[in-house]
Design a protein around this motif. Structure first.
Motif, mmCIF file in Angstrom:
data_model
loop_
_atom_site.group_PDB
_atom_site.id
_atom_site.type_symbol
_atom_site.label_atom_id
_atom_site.label_comp_id
_atom_site.label_asym_id
_atom_site.label_seq_id
_atom_site.Cartn_x
_atom_site.Cartn_y
_atom_site.Cartn_z
ATOM 1 N N THR A 7 27.434 4.816 37.610
ATOM 2 C CA THR A 7 27.005 4.428 38.957
ATOM 3 C C THR A 7 27.590 5.369 39.999
ATOM 4 N N LYS B 294 25.082 7.660 42.157
ATOM 5 C CA LYS B 294 25.013 7.375 43.585
ATOM 6 C C LYS B 294 25.846 8.356 44.407
ATOM 7 N N LEU C 13 19.836 3.392 42.846
ATOM 8 C CA LEU C 13 19.675 2.544 41.671
ATOM 9 C C LEU C 13 18.810 1.364 42.068
ATOM 10 N N LEU C 14 18.340 0.629 41.091
ATOM 11 C CA LEU C 14 17.490 -0.520 41.373
ATOM 12 C C LEU C 14 18.333 -1.685 41.870
ATOM 13 N N TRP D 62 25.707 -1.121 45.959
ATOM 14 C CA TRP D 62 26.196 -0.194 44.951
ATOM 15 C C TRP D 62 27.343 0.666 45.436
ATOM 16 N N TYR E 125 27.057 -5.363 37.633
ATOM 17 C CA TYR E 125 26.491 -4.469 36.627
ATOM 18 C C TYR E 125 27.522 -4.175 35.542
ATOM 19 N N PRO F 241 13.994 -0.801 33.442
ATOM 20 C CA PRO F 241 13.947 -0.324 34.827
ATOM 21 C C PRO F 241 12.589 0.248 35.240
ATOM 22 N N ALA G 96 15.082 5.957 40.993
ATOM 23 C CA ALA G 96 15.982 4.820 40.765
ATOM 24 C C ALA G 96 15.820 4.286 39.347
ATOM 25 N N THR H 250 18.902 4.293 36.650
ATOM 26 C CA THR H 250 19.311 3.021 36.055
ATOM 27 C C THR H 250 19.091 3.039 34.545
ATOM 28 N N SER H 251 17.976 3.603 34.112
ATOM 29 C CA SER H 251 17.666 3.683 32.698
ATOM 30 C C SER H 251 18.707 4.514 31.941
ATOM 31 N N ASN I 235 21.929 2.548 31.645
ATOM 32 C CA ASN I 235 21.780 1.513 30.614
ATOM 33 C C ASN I 235 21.848 2.124 29.213
#
Length: 163
Positions: free
Chosen positions: A38, A42, A49-50, A56, A66, A110, A119, A123-124, A127
């Motif tokens: 993150t 970011k 991100l979503l 965030w 998260y 995502p 985003a 995020t993907s 993850n």
């Protein structure tokens, strides 16, 4: 349990202390992967991100939730491993399939949320990193919780751990 071999009803015994200690350590690592991912996405890359805008920022509720979700996922996977190890044939194969497919779902989800593509990609990838971390660490923890077996699931002569 510190004994290995067959238990009641032919179930294999598992060193649950070793299993859950490894599971807790994996939970910490997974949360840190989320935090690092993150911050990288970011803070360094400027990718969104979503989530709602300010959730965030470092120390924000979104980042903490998260990371906590990743840690809970690692603990849930540890529980699954505890269920599979003494009761299924080739338990680490089943574990890897179940967790691996869960990682695929977490990686693809995502893209189904209707957010901006950048985003969804960020995020993907986070993850995917957390999921593969959980999968790789816990598969090794599962092997270590059953030291009387070597790779391939066959017991060593005399029930001693393999190299």
């Amino acid at each position: 349990m510190t004994e290995y071999g067959l238990g009641v009803g032919g179930a294999r015994r598992v060193n649950t202390v070793r299993l859950w200690a490894g599971g807790l350590a994996t939970a910490v690592v997974a949360a840190l992967v989320i935090l690092a991912g993150t911050l990288l996405a970011k803070g360094v890359l400027g990718a969104s991100l979503l989530a709602p805008g300010e959730s965030w920022r470092f120390g924000g509720a979104g980042m903490a939730a998260y990371a906590a979700l990743a840690a809970l996922g690692a603990l849930a996977a540890t529980g699954l491993l505890q269920l599979l190890l003494p009761n299924t044939p080739r338990p680490l194969h089943f574990f890897c399939w179940i967790v691996g497919l869960t990682v695929v779902v977490a990686t693809v989800t995502p893209f189904t949320q209707g957010g901006p593509p950048a985003a969804a990609i960020a995020t993907s990838l986070i993850n995917l990193a957390a999921g593969t971390t959980i999968l790789s660490l816990l598969s090794k923890v599962g092997s270590a919780a059953r030291p009387g077996e070597r790779r391939g699931g066959h017991a060593e002569p005399g029930g001693r751990p393999g190299n």
